[in-house]
Design a protein around this motif. Structure first.
Motif, PDB file in Angstrom:
ATOM      1  N   THR A  44      -0.445  63.376  32.400  1.00 24.20           N
ATOM      2  CA  THR A  44       0.599  64.399  32.356  1.00 24.20           C
ATOM      3  C   THR A  44       1.191  64.574  33.736  1.00 24.20           C
ATOM      4  O   THR A  44       0.711  64.016  34.727  1.00 24.20           O
ATOM      5  CB  THR A  44       0.007  65.741  31.893  1.00 24.20           C
ATOM      6  OG1 THR A  44      -0.879  66.230  32.904  1.00 24.20           O
ATOM      7  CG2 THR A  44      -0.761  65.581  30.580  1.00 24.20           C
ATOM      8  N   SER A  45       2.247  65.368  33.815  1.00 24.21           N
ATOM      9  CA  SER A  45       2.857  65.633  35.115  1.00 24.21           C
ATOM     10  C   SER A  45       1.953  66.498  35.990  1.00 24.21           C
ATOM     11  O   SER A  45       2.134  66.558  37.208  1.00 24.21           O
ATOM     12  CB  SER A  45       4.210  66.330  34.933  1.00 24.21           C
ATOM     13  OG  SER A  45       4.053  67.551  34.214  1.00 24.21           O
ATOM     14  N   ALA A  46       0.964  67.173  35.386  1.00 26.90           N
ATOM     15  CA  ALA A  46      -0.004  67.944  36.172  1.00 26.90           C
ATOM     16  C   ALA A  46      -1.019  67.043  36.854  1.00 26.90           C
ATOM     17  O   ALA A  46      -1.578  67.394  37.879  1.00 26.90           O
ATOM     18  CB  ALA A  46      -0.721  68.952  35.286  1.00 26.90           C
ATOM     19  N   GLY A  47      -1.276  65.857  36.260  1.00 27.49           N
ATOM     20  CA  GLY A  47      -2.188  64.914  36.872  1.00 27.49           C
ATOM     21  C   GLY A  47      -3.586  64.980  36.311  1.00 27.49           C
ATOM     22  O   GLY A  47      -4.054  66.025  35.860  1.00 27.49           O
ATOM     23  N   VAL A  48      -4.259  63.842  36.325  1.00 26.92           N
ATOM     24  CA  VAL A  48      -5.650  63.759  35.871  1.00 26.92           C
ATOM     25  C   VAL A  48      -6.401  62.781  36.769  1.00 26.92           C
ATOM     26  O   VAL A  48      -5.807  61.921  37.426  1.00 26.92           O
ATOM     27  CB  VAL A  48      -5.750  63.281  34.403  1.00 26.92           C
ATOM     28  CG1 VAL A  48      -5.188  64.311  33.451  1.00 26.92           C
ATOM     29  CG2 VAL A  48      -5.065  61.928  34.227  1.00 26.92           C
ATOM     30  N   GLU A  95      10.011  62.406  27.055  1.00 26.60           N
ATOM     31  CA  GLU A  95      10.783  61.437  26.275  1.00 26.60           C
ATOM     32  C   GLU A  95       9.927  60.352  25.638  1.00 26.60           C
ATOM     33  O   GLU A  95      10.365  59.689  24.696  1.00 26.60           O
ATOM     34  CB  GLU A  95      11.833  60.785  27.177  1.00 26.60           C
ATOM     35  CG  GLU A  95      12.844  61.783  27.750  1.00 26.60           C
ATOM     36  CD  GLU A  95      13.773  61.133  28.765  1.00 26.60           C
ATOM     37  OE1 GLU A  95      13.671  59.905  28.936  1.00 26.60           O
ATOM     38  OE2 GLU A  95      14.565  61.860  29.381  1.00 26.60           O
ATOM     39  N   HIS A  96       8.720  60.137  26.183  1.00 26.07           N
ATOM     40  CA  HIS A  96       7.915  59.010  25.707  1.00 26.07           C
ATOM     41  C   HIS A  96       6.478  59.457  25.476  1.00 26.07           C
ATOM     42  O   HIS A  96       6.043  60.500  25.965  1.00 26.07           O
ATOM     43  CB  HIS A  96       7.928  57.864  26.720  1.00 26.07           C
ATOM     44  CG  HIS A  96       9.304  57.351  27.038  1.00 26.07           C
ATOM     45  ND1 HIS A  96       9.980  56.495  26.211  1.00 26.07           N
ATOM     46  CD2 HIS A  96      10.130  57.605  28.106  1.00 26.07           C
ATOM     47  CE1 HIS A  96      11.160  56.204  26.750  1.00 26.07           C
ATOM     48  NE2 HIS A  96      11.279  56.874  27.897  1.00 26.07           N
ATOM     49  N   SER A  97       5.762  58.602  24.770  1.00 24.08           N
ATOM     50  CA  SER A  97       4.329  58.781  24.581  1.00 24.08           C
ATOM     51  C   SER A  97       3.620  57.695  25.375  1.00 24.08           C
ATOM     52  O   SER A  97       3.653  56.518  24.998  1.00 24.08           O
ATOM     53  CB  SER A  97       3.978  58.681  23.088  1.00 24.08           C
ATOM     54  OG  SER A  97       2.585  58.733  22.915  1.00 24.08           O
ATOM     55  N   ARG A  98       3.043  58.084  26.521  1.00 23.84           N
ATOM     56  CA  ARG A  98       2.344  57.111  27.380  1.00 23.84           C
ATOM     57  C   ARG A  98       0.839  57.333  27.213  1.00 23.84           C
ATOM     58  O   ARG A  98       0.262  58.286  27.747  1.00 23.84           O
ATOM     59  CB  ARG A  98       2.745  57.284  28.831  1.00 23.84           C
ATOM     60  CG  ARG A  98       2.300  56.094  29.699  1.00 23.84           C
ATOM     61  CD  ARG A  98       2.364  56.397  31.183  1.00 23.84           C
ATOM     62  NE  ARG A  98       3.677  56.777  31.662  1.00 23.84           N
ATOM     63  CZ  ARG A  98       4.594  55.958  32.166  1.00 23.84           C
ATOM     64  NH1 ARG A  98       4.337  54.657  32.219  1.00 23.84           N
ATOM     65  NH2 ARG A  98       5.757  56.414  32.592  1.00 23.84           N
ATOM     66  N   ALA A 148      -0.671  60.539  37.351  1.00 24.26           N
ATOM     67  CA  ALA A 148       0.254  61.643  37.073  1.00 24.26           C
ATOM     68  C   ALA A 148       1.551  61.037  36.549  1.00 24.26           C
ATOM     69  O   ALA A 148       2.118  60.136  37.165  1.00 24.26           O
ATOM     70  CB  ALA A 148       0.507  62.481  38.326  1.00 24.26           C
ATOM     71  N   ASP A 149       2.039  61.542  35.432  1.00 23.61           N
ATOM     72  CA  ASP A 149       3.267  61.020  34.833  1.00 23.61           C
ATOM     73  C   ASP A 149       4.463  61.865  35.272  1.00 23.61           C
ATOM     74  O   ASP A 149       4.316  63.035  35.656  1.00 23.61           O
ATOM     75  CB  ASP A 149       3.146  61.037  33.311  1.00 23.61           C
ATOM     76  CG  ASP A 149       4.044  59.999  32.661  1.00 23.61           C
ATOM     77  OD1 ASP A 149       4.864  59.392  33.389  1.00 23.61           O
ATOM     78  OD2 ASP A 149       3.922  59.806  31.440  1.00 23.61           O
ATOM     79  N   ASN A 150       5.657  61.265  35.239  1.00 22.24           N
ATOM     80  CA  ASN A 150       6.881  62.013  35.512  1.00 22.24           C
ATOM     81  C   ASN A 150       7.144  63.006  34.376  1.00 22.24           C
ATOM     82  O   ASN A 150       6.907  62.698  33.197  1.00 22.24           O
ATOM     83  CB  ASN A 150       8.078  61.073  35.632  1.00 22.24           C
ATOM     84  CG  ASN A 150       7.999  60.210  36.871  1.00 22.24           C
ATOM     85  OD1 ASN A 150       7.570  60.674  37.916  1.00 22.24           O
ATOM     86  ND2 ASN A 150       8.408  58.953  36.744  1.00 22.24           N
ATOM     87  N   PRO A 151       7.670  64.169  34.700  1.00 24.57           N
ATOM     88  CA  PRO A 151       8.000  65.120  33.616  1.00 24.57           C
ATOM     89  C   PRO A 151       8.961  64.523  32.596  1.00 24.57           C
ATOM     90  O   PRO A 151       8.839  64.763  31.393  1.00 24.57           O
ATOM     91  CB  PRO A 151       8.624  66.294  34.369  1.00 24.57           C
ATOM     92  CG  PRO A 151       8.091  66.198  35.765  1.00 24.57           C
ATOM     93  CD  PRO A 151       7.927  64.734  36.027  1.00 24.57           C
ATOM     94  N   SER A 204       7.797  58.549  42.071  1.00 24.15           N
ATOM     95  CA  SER A 204       7.448  59.506  41.026  1.00 24.15           C
ATOM     96  C   SER A 204       8.057  60.852  41.345  1.00 24.15           C
ATOM     97  O   SER A 204       8.127  61.255  42.499  1.00 24.15           O
ATOM     98  CB  SER A 204       5.929  59.635  40.919  1.00 24.15           C
ATOM     99  OG  SER A 204       5.590  60.696  40.060  1.00 24.15           O
ATOM    100  N   ASN A 205       8.498  61.535  40.312  1.00 22.70           N
ATOM    101  CA  ASN A 205       9.043  62.880  40.488  1.00 22.70           C
ATOM    102  C   ASN A 205       8.016  63.958  40.193  1.00 22.70           C
ATOM    103  O   ASN A 205       8.343  65.131  40.075  1.00 22.70           O
ATOM    104  CB  ASN A 205      10.264  63.080  39.570  1.00 22.70           C
ATOM    105  CG  ASN A 205      11.406  62.157  39.940  1.00 22.70           C
ATOM    106  OD1 ASN A 205      11.641  61.927  41.116  1.00 22.70           O
ATOM    107  ND2 ASN A 205      12.097  61.642  38.928  1.00 22.70           N
ATOM    108  N   SER A 206       6.735  63.552  40.088  1.00 26.57           N
ATOM    109  CA  SER A 206       5.696  64.521  39.764  1.00 26.57           C
ATOM    110  C   SER A 206       5.509  65.492  40.920  1.00 26.57           C
ATOM    111  O   SER A 206       5.406  65.098  42.079  1.00 26.57           O
ATOM    112  CB  SER A 206       4.374  63.799  39.481  1.00 26.57           C
ATOM    113  OG  SER A 206       4.513  62.933  38.379  1.00 26.57           O
ATOM    114  N   ASN A 207       5.475  66.765  40.598  1.00 30.62           N
ATOM    115  CA  ASN A 207       5.198  67.809  41.587  1.00 30.62           C
ATOM    116  C   ASN A 207       3.780  68.290  41.334  1.00 30.62           C
ATOM    117  O   ASN A 207       3.549  69.252  40.620  1.00 30.62           O
ATOM    118  CB  ASN A 207       6.202  68.951  41.466  1.00 30.62           C
ATOM    119  CG  ASN A 207       6.001  69.999  42.539  1.00 30.62           C
ATOM    120  OD1 ASN A 207       5.330  69.744  43.542  1.00 30.62           O
ATOM    121  ND2 ASN A 207       6.565  71.180  42.318  1.00 30.62           N
TER     122      ASN A 207
END
Length: 518
Positions: free
Chosen positions: A313-317, A292-295, A284-287, A233-236
């Motif tokens: 989201t890329s911020a995380g939950v 580009e997508h709806s997850r 947490a999703d990749n930015p 994952s590229n999530s920061n």
């Protein structure tokens, strides 16, 4: 199936960008069986002699990769089952602690016992769990147990207890008390419950266990890389917005579905006993994916809706439930929503068994018993930890009341080869109905027991008590037996005891001035 909404508490937290400065976990690390302190990765481990008063330190002959596993403290298995041996540690009242016990058998009980013993572990007055390390040991692995408990007093005890399955001497390798932040797991009522770890995994990850320094509280996040798609994952992700403060490293990998299809996890792996569980799932999703997508996906646990239309989201939950009922195999299913264009993902998860606390003996009685203990020699080895709880592990010679207010009601240490004196603090145990200390080697004066308004029997015969009989004994209306024969008592028998209606008084074999003694 419908469950009352009070059983659940779901929450969704966005993450802030505030960074945390990394500090060493605060607490006490005990190397059980070790005789000297050591330092491992900048953390100090203490020898255990100052925390426990029973058992024998032993060195393992088996080679180990972790130095704290090279020694154990072994506790003798006695004919009387349900004996406990306790570590007692000074703590901060009201603080929340991660307590971790570690076990590596190493064949310490000899060749006639090739498999580890099975036994109980106890926190204060609560039966925490059964310790069974047989499978791990067969795979040349150590076992650990982790829980979260609030310090109800100035000390916490962790006890090892023999149960009906225990066939050889119980043991322990290491014990840790780590102070947790106030926000961690704070939806749990720690005045009434504790948490016992079932599983904690970083999904999609296949490296070594994630722990300190990645996790500032040194929790263990084990790898879990099943046959599902494992992706970097590229999530920061900053973790400061999570109440539970997971390590950011768990967001570096993920499990995800290759297609727009459900992601099914058989997790946690063990079949679970019927209980209620704290479940926390991290996402947490990749930015790039977020743009580009709806997850969007739904989460169910064993077919029951856990959360609806989650948009990571890329911020995380984090999605958590405080008391979710589970029993048997557990399956977590992430199903794409109808408006989703990409499959679901998950980064990590935690599951704790929610333990109802067993309670505590009234503090007044505990303090009094500790003072009595200090004045005696050759006390029973299990006089550590909570005196009354768990019920099957109450101290030798102690009987306790039922109900929410746990009191000590009888003290029976007859013929226990005790020496020393009887502390005046025994009079603070105001629920006592019977004191039986006959046939020991106790000396010193008989303390003033007038505050024990419920006392019915006092057996102090065949000891070495000296001084005079306290006249205050005659003021206890409930007394019906006072046995004092064969001591070194002097003076005169109080007149309010002689001829007291309904009292069986025996005083022969002493050095009284009175010419006539019962």
């Amino acid at each position: 199936m419908y469950f009352p909404s009070l059983l659940f508490l779901f929450s969704l937290f966005s993450l802030f960008t505030l960074s945390l400065c990394q500090t060493s976990p605060k607490g006490i690390l005990i190397d059980c069986g070790a005789t000297t302190r050591s330092e491992i990765e900048g953390r100090v481990w203490l020898p255990d002699a100052g925390f426990v008063s029973s058992g024998t330190p032993k060195n393992l002959s088996t080679a180990v990769s972790v130095s704290t596993l090279s020694t154990v403290r072994s506790f003798p298995l006695q004919n009387n089952l349900h004996r406990k041996h306790c570590y007692v540690v000074q703590v901060y009242r009201g603080a929340r602690y991660m307590v971790r016990t570690t076990y590596f058998y190493g064949g310490v009980n000899g060749p006639e016992y090739p498999s580890p013993p099975v036994f109980d572990q106890i926190v204060d007055g609560t039966l925490w769990s059964v310790v069974n390390t047989t499978e791990d040991y067969a795979n040349q692995m150590y076992s650990y147990y982790e829980g979260v408990f609030s310090a109800q007093g100035k000390t916490m005890s962790v006890c090892i207890g023999s149960n009906t399955y225990t066939e050889s001497d119980p043991f322990i390798s290491a014990l840790e008390f780590v102070i947790l932040g106030d926000s961690l797991y704070n939806t749990t009522d720690f005045n009434n419950f504790g948490l016992s770890l079932v599983a904690r995994h970083s999904f999609g990850y296949s490296g070594p266990v994630i722990r300190y320094p990645d996790d500032q509280f040194d929790r263990f996040w084990e790898p879990f890389g099943e046959s599902n798609s494992t992706k970097a994952s590229n999530s920061n992700v900053s973790i400061s917005g999570f109440w539970n403060l997971p390590p950011s490293k768990i967001f570096e990998t993920q499990l995800s579905a290759n297609k727009l299809e459900p992601l099914v996890l058989r997790w946690p792996a063990p079949s679970l006993p019927n209980s209620t569980y704290y479940i926390a799932l991290y996402f947490a999703d990749n930015p790039e994916s977020s743009r580009e997508h709806s997850r969007i996906f739904n989460i169910s646990v064993n077919g029951l809706t856990y959360y609806h239309n989650l948009l990571p989201t890329s911020a995380g939950v984090v999605i958590f439930a405080t008391q979710w009922p589970l029993a048997g195999p557990t399956t977590i299913t992430l199903t794409p929503a109808v408006n989703s264009s990409i499959g679901p993902l998950i980064n990590a998860g935690e599951v704790y068994d929610v333990l109802s606390l067993g309670g505590r003996t009234l503090t007044r009685d505990v303090i009094a018993l500790e003072r009595v203990k200090e004045s005696l020699q050759s006390i029973p080895v299990d006089w550590n930890g909570d005196p009354c709880l768990p019920r099957q592990y109450s101290w030798t010679g102690i009987t306790c009341s039922g109900g929410p207010r746990i009191r000590v009601v009888t003290l029976n240490l007859t013929s226990m080869d005790l020496s020393g004196s009887l502390s005046p603090y025994i009079a603070n145990m105001t629920a006592l109905t019977d004191i039986w200390l006959a046939n020991n080697n106790l000396s010193g004066p008989i303390p003033d027991l007038s505050s024990l308004k419920m006392l019915k029997t006092l057996h102090l015969e065949d000891n070495h008590f000296n001084g005079e009989i306290p006249s205050s004994l005659g003021n206890i209306s409930s007394l019906n037996e006072v046995l004092l024969q064969n001591n070194n008592l002097t003076g005169q028998i109080p007149t309010n005891l002689i001829g007291k209606p309904g009292l069986d008084l025996r005083t022969s074999g002493n050095n009284f001035l009175s010419p006539s003694t019962p």
